[in-house]
Write a protein that holds these residues in place. Sequence first.
Motif, PDB file in Angstrom:
ATOM      1  N   TYR A  46     -49.740 -36.542 -30.828  1.00 46.81           N
ATOM      2  CA  TYR A  46     -51.144 -36.569 -30.405  1.00 46.81           C
ATOM      3  C   TYR A  46     -51.794 -37.811 -31.005  1.00 46.81           C
ATOM      4  O   TYR A  46     -51.112 -38.769 -31.351  1.00 46.81           O
ATOM      5  CB  TYR A  46     -51.773 -35.236 -30.873  1.00 46.81           C
ATOM      6  N   ARG A  63     -60.253 -43.384 -18.645  1.00 45.39           N
ATOM      7  CA  ARG A  63     -60.759 -43.741 -19.985  1.00 45.39           C
ATOM      8  C   ARG A  63     -59.866 -43.014 -20.971  1.00 45.39           C
ATOM      9  O   ARG A  63     -60.136 -41.891 -21.363  1.00 45.39           O
ATOM     10  CB  ARG A  63     -62.217 -43.289 -20.070  1.00 45.39           C
ATOM     11  N   LEU A  69     -58.577 -42.149 -24.366  1.00 47.32           N
ATOM     12  CA  LEU A  69     -59.150 -42.247 -25.724  1.00 47.32           C
ATOM     13  C   LEU A  69     -60.197 -43.359 -25.684  1.00 47.32           C
ATOM     14  O   LEU A  69     -60.971 -43.416 -24.736  1.00 47.32           O
ATOM     15  CB  LEU A  69     -58.045 -42.503 -26.764  1.00 47.32           C
ATOM     16  N   LYS A 114     -51.671 -33.364 -24.445  1.00 48.18           N
ATOM     17  CA  LYS A 114     -52.573 -32.198 -24.494  1.00 48.18           C
ATOM     18  C   LYS A 114     -51.822 -30.930 -24.094  1.00 48.18           C
ATOM     19  O   LYS A 114     -52.030 -29.865 -24.672  1.00 48.18           O
ATOM     20  CB  LYS A 114     -53.774 -32.418 -23.563  1.00 48.18           C
ATOM     21  N   GLU A 171     -59.299 -34.400 -18.186  1.00 49.94           N
ATOM     22  CA  GLU A 171     -59.092 -35.129 -19.439  1.00 49.94           C
ATOM     23  C   GLU A 171     -59.178 -36.631 -19.213  1.00 49.94           C
ATOM     24  O   GLU A 171     -58.509 -37.180 -18.326  1.00 49.94           O
ATOM     25  CB  GLU A 171     -57.705 -34.770 -19.995  1.00 49.94           C
ATOM     26  N   ASP A 172     -59.984 -37.267 -20.001  1.00 50.62           N
ATOM     27  CA  ASP A 172     -60.040 -38.729 -20.052  1.00 50.62           C
ATOM     28  C   ASP A 172     -60.279 -39.402 -18.706  1.00 50.62           C
ATOM     29  O   ASP A 172     -59.635 -40.412 -18.370  1.00 50.62           O
ATOM     30  CB  ASP A 172     -58.781 -39.279 -20.763  1.00 50.62           C
ATOM     31  N   ASP A 184     -62.696 -31.490 -21.003  1.00 47.74           N
ATOM     32  CA  ASP A 184     -62.408 -31.445 -22.436  1.00 47.74           C
ATOM     33  C   ASP A 184     -63.241 -32.454 -23.220  1.00 47.74           C
ATOM     34  O   ASP A 184     -63.704 -32.171 -24.326  1.00 47.74           O
ATOM     35  CB  ASP A 184     -60.911 -31.737 -22.623  1.00 47.74           C
ATOM     36  N   ASP A 185     -63.442 -33.627 -22.657  1.00 44.54           N
ATOM     37  CA  ASP A 185     -64.144 -34.688 -23.389  1.00 44.54           C
ATOM     38  C   ASP A 185     -65.629 -34.395 -23.523  1.00 44.54           C
ATOM     39  O   ASP A 185     -66.246 -34.762 -24.516  1.00 44.54           O
ATOM     40  CB  ASP A 185     -63.915 -36.037 -22.700  1.00 44.54           C
ATOM     41  N   ASN A 236     -61.512 -42.178 -30.990  1.00 43.09           N
ATOM     42  CA  ASN A 236     -60.053 -42.238 -31.102  1.00 43.09           C
ATOM     43  C   ASN A 236     -59.533 -43.458 -30.358  1.00 43.09           C
ATOM     44  O   ASN A 236     -60.196 -43.930 -29.441  1.00 43.09           O
ATOM     45  CB  ASN A 236     -59.431 -40.985 -30.466  1.00 43.09           C
ATOM     46  N   ASN A 288     -61.607 -32.895 -33.820  1.00 42.09           N
ATOM     47  CA  ASN A 288     -60.936 -33.222 -32.561  1.00 42.09           C
ATOM     48  C   ASN A 288     -60.926 -31.990 -31.673  1.00 42.09           C
ATOM     49  O   ASN A 288     -60.712 -30.866 -32.160  1.00 42.09           O
ATOM     50  CB  ASN A 288     -59.500 -33.686 -32.855  1.00 42.09           C
ATOM     51  N   ASN A 289     -61.103 -32.234 -30.378  1.00 41.09           N
ATOM     52  CA  ASN A 289     -61.156 -31.082 -29.458  1.00 41.09           C
ATOM     53  C   ASN A 289     -59.854 -30.280 -29.418  1.00 41.09           C
ATOM     54  O   ASN A 289     -59.802 -29.227 -28.793  1.00 41.09           O
ATOM     55  CB  ASN A 289     -61.626 -31.503 -28.065  1.00 41.09           C
TER      56      ASN A 289
HETATM   57  C1  LIG Z   1     -59.534 -36.305 -28.255  1.00 51.40           C
HETATM   58  C2  LIG Z   1     -59.891 -36.732 -26.931  1.00 51.40           C
HETATM   59  O1  LIG Z   1     -59.891 -35.941 -26.009  1.00 51.40           O
HETATM   60  C3  LIG Z   1     -60.264 -38.092 -26.704  1.00 51.40           C
HETATM   61  O2  LIG Z   1     -60.355 -38.874 -27.642  1.00 51.40           O
HETATM   62  O3  LIG Z   1     -60.478 -38.431 -25.543  1.00 51.40           O
END
Ligand SMILES: CC(=O)C(=O)O
Length: 583
Positions: free
Chosen positions: A111, A164, A166, A182, A254-255, A277-278, A419, A463-464
């Motif tokens: 991770y 995007r 991190l 994840k 995610e991202d 999640d973000d 991150n 952190n999530n």
């Molecule tokens: C931890 C996470 O989901 C991020 O940095 O995008």
Amino acid sequence: MYKKQAPELNFTSGRRYVTSSTTGMMRLNSKHYNKALAFTIKERQLLGIHGLLPPVVRTVEEQVRIYYAQLVSLGQDLAKYLFLLNLSECNEVLFYKLLDAYTEKCLPYVYTPTVGLACQRYSYIQEFPRGLYITFKDKGHVCNVLQNWPESDIRVIVVTDGGRILGLGDLGANGMGISVGKITLYTAFGKVRPHQCLPICLDVGCNTDSVREEPYYMGLKRKRPPVDEYDEFIDEFMQAVVKRFGQNCLIQFEDFANNDAFRFLEKYRYQYCMFNDDIQGTAAVGMAGIISALKCIGTDLKSQRILFQGAGEAAIGLAQLLIIAFEKAGVKKDEALNCIFMRDSKGLIVKERLADTLSDNKLIFAKEMPFIFKLEDCIREIKPTILVGASAQAGSFTKEVLRLMTSFNDVPIIFALSNPTAKSECTAFEAYTNTKGKCLFASGSPFPPVEFEGHTRYTSQANNAYIFPGIGLGATACCIRYIPSEIFLIAARTLADFCTPEDYAQGRLYPPLTKLSCCAFEIAISVITYAHINNLSTVLPRPTNVRTFLKHQIYDAKYEPVVPPWLNPNLNQNEKIRDNCID
Ligand SMILES: CC(=O)C(=O)O
Ligand SMILES: NC(=O)C1=CN([C@@H]2O[C@H](COP(=O)(O)OP(=O)(O)OC[C@H]3O[C@@H](n4cnc5c(N)ncnc54)[C@H](OP(=O)(O)O)[C@@H]3O)[C@@H](O)[C@H]2O)C=CC1
Ligand SMILES: [Mg+2]
């Protein structure tokens, strides 16, 4: 004799076990069934693989110790990532056992921060099918691509479009690494069975020229499509997931890049079993950290002023959840809004900036006050009690910023959420040394403990990862219809309740990472309970004991004994005779 068909998967009370029709070689080559040196001599003989392995028989505990010793002997982080990825492809049980036994040591390699590096190199890493790529060229046929995934009982999808990754920007198809990372955590801590999890990368192009033009780039060599065409594609994807895996399949976004992330969340949040999640997962983990910090100091939310450095998914998500928390604490929305200040790349978000066409998400936080550009000047003017960084701007919490925070707070609360590590607003060392050891600090990626004036300060990882495995486990276990925002506040409180006075004494705002699985379990219990109370669960009849119900659903990484065909109660007589002859 070596049978060529794929191993049979059978389920008894939800547990996967090995049937006799799976030949020895197939078991050795299958990540689901491989035990390597843990096959007993009897099993090796039964399976016709006796002699293919050295004579020693190892326990899984011995295997874990040996693999851990190999892991630590490797020099580079990326080598450790690849070693673990390879293990997960060869022997699933051993991989999850290793993660369980050495969580704190292994997490940085599967991770953040190493997953960021892995994503940047993913075009060189991807070899095995480890998830599904659905490209913009598949528009009109997305369901067919989903059909190609060999498992049909998918409960959790983590989907990214690499927009995007991190704080590293648009990495296009290389973003698959983040979905894989994840998903690994979903099984490791959420205990969702591995075959029920699916990482997906939607490859719609990449706007980072250096990534797209890289000679070995594995994705589509095109730029991202216009919004209307992209939205049609995502609509098709969402519908196809429901068609293929059912409406209770959880879809974790995610991202995605900022605008896409907010747009899809608004569009789908009450229509599908999904969350971002973000925005939402990060909000919950940030909220839990704030609850803990306030408990440590012995104060309440009402007396806080919170300044965000960054006004994107993570920051706005947390700010929105804070409003809900303020309201629950009896503070009116207008008053709550007065306690939250946001600074983006153009400076403090104030009404004066309306000409900037601030997005609606930012607009509600815009203040009636003169514009300020510099972060230091914002701090002087606002005097925040809590400073949250979610800007991916490394080093933006300068010595001056941290000293200023200490000049008017006995205990400044500082979160550097960005991150991977290289994007963190400050390091743990900088946070403690520049606040004379007074601050309560948490960061998105891990930092080693800091020695300050004879005391060891353990930094917590905000952190999530503390949140999404539990949300996903709970949501899928009770087949929730959709996931309201309030669930993230409940998850935050559940997580904060895990902290002990000893944690606080060491400067931790979250429980140690070794408790990630327990946190996920309790968060899942809160989610299920909430879903039952609010009629969002579609599991009927309601389980009388939610804990027992959930315990029966979770993955237990362990080797299953090989059952000889003639003793296997789950095969019919003909199969027993056939298998007996073939094996
Ligand atoms: C931890 C996470 O989901 C991020 O940095 O995008
Ligand atoms: N710890 C955790 O669990 C999580 C951490 N994160 C991390 O948070 C970071 C941001 O993610 P996310 O919010 O999704 O990204 P977004 O792109 O949505 O937002 C980034 C924000 O940072 C702002 N920004 C950029 N430069 C500056 C600057 N110099 N000063 C102030 N603000 C600036 C941007 O401003 P503008 O709006 O003007 O462009 C934008 O508001 C990433 O590093 C990500 O890894 C994200 C999710 C979870
Ligand atoms: Mg993320």
